[in-house]
Design an enzyme around this catalytic site. Sequence first.
Site, PDB file in Angstrom:
ATOM      1  N   GLU A 115       0.814  -1.217   0.000  1.00  0.00           N
ATOM      2  CA  GLU A 115       0.000   0.000   0.000  1.00  0.00           C
ATOM      3  C   GLU A 115       0.849   1.270   0.000  1.00  0.00           C
ATOM      4  O   GLU A 115       0.332   2.369   0.233  1.00  0.00           O
ATOM      5  CB  GLU A 115      -0.931   0.021   1.221  1.00  0.00           C
ATOM      6  N   HIS A 138      -3.074   2.646   8.214  1.00  0.00           N
ATOM      7  CA  HIS A 138      -4.205   1.912   7.640  1.00  0.00           C
ATOM      8  C   HIS A 138      -4.447   0.661   8.462  1.00  0.00           C
ATOM      9  O   HIS A 138      -3.506  -0.075   8.779  1.00  0.00           O
ATOM     10  CB  HIS A 138      -3.906   1.527   6.186  1.00  0.00           C
ATOM     11  N   HIS A 140      -7.885  -2.319   9.773  1.00  0.00           N
ATOM     12  CA  HIS A 140      -9.219  -2.858   9.515  1.00  0.00           C
ATOM     13  C   HIS A 140     -10.072  -2.749  10.772  1.00  0.00           C
ATOM     14  O   HIS A 140     -10.546  -3.759  11.298  1.00  0.00           O
ATOM     15  CB  HIS A 140      -9.112  -4.312   9.048  1.00  0.00           C
ATOM     16  N   HIS A 209     -13.352  -2.768   3.500  1.00  0.00           N
ATOM     17  CA  HIS A 209     -11.909  -3.003   3.634  1.00  0.00           C
ATOM     18  C   HIS A 209     -11.358  -2.453   4.948  1.00  0.00           C
ATOM     19  O   HIS A 209     -10.890  -3.209   5.785  1.00  0.00           O
ATOM     20  CB  HIS A 209     -11.165  -2.388   2.442  1.00  0.00           C
TER      21      HIS A 209
END
EC number: 4.1.2.19
Length: 279
Positions: A115, A138, A140, A209
């Site tokens: 990413e 980032h 989840h 996501h």
Amino acid sequence: MNVLQAPFVEEMVKTTKNLYRLGWDERNGGNISYLLKEEEILPFLNPTQVLRKIPMKFDATKLAGKYFIVTGSGKYFKNVCDASSENLGILRVSENGQELELLWGLEDEAVPTSELPSHFMSHIARLAVDPENRIVMHNHASHLLAMSFTHELDEKVFTRTLWQMCTECLVVFPDGVGIIPWLVPGTNEIGVATAEKMKESRLVLWPQHGIYGTGRDMDEVFGLIETAEKAAEVYTYVCAQGGVRQTISDADLWRLAEAFGVTPKVGYLEEKVSKRRKL
């Protein structure tokens, strides 16, 4: 001095461990990039000693010469604490912006998170707004992820729901939550879409996501995501208990904003309430 004793490495270790503990970064899910100052790394590394060069698939010229510590591709956050040099890497973006110069870590030919395009594009977007921005994270976060299946994916409506779930939310993220369409992760396309939203919001939801958050330091970013996730968790409980029967009004949200000196995203609260409070 040992690189493992560097404050920025210790921060990465503690944060990845905590994120794994919370269940927000299962397996090799999630990634972090941390913009470093040269004076921070000099006590621990010689920046002229490049271990190897790693090609990139996008132009990072705007970040040329900048240093980052990042999580590795395919690496499990649960392993960062015990094997930091295998799972983390300290990098410098080359002067031509086309490759990365590895200064430490990412052992056994490991590479940075897939990413990285999204991270670097988000860094570029946020630095244009806030020159002190240093972290892109980032993960989840479970309840935010769940909301992307059950809640309307309109940025204004989604943000207002979170603001109304916990009083602190408007104070912590008055700039709201950006939302992109579902896109394939690890691509330049999702990086461009995320960076575009980052121009106005420090939180960007990837539906089905996860969530992206940015800020000036690790505490700020972790706290930003943590606050939004708590609101999403409360929303889940509220729905399970039969739905909303009373909530925080727009008038009260305006009063809250005034008390804490924040400016709600334009158009997200009823304008007539805003005008009334100015009389």
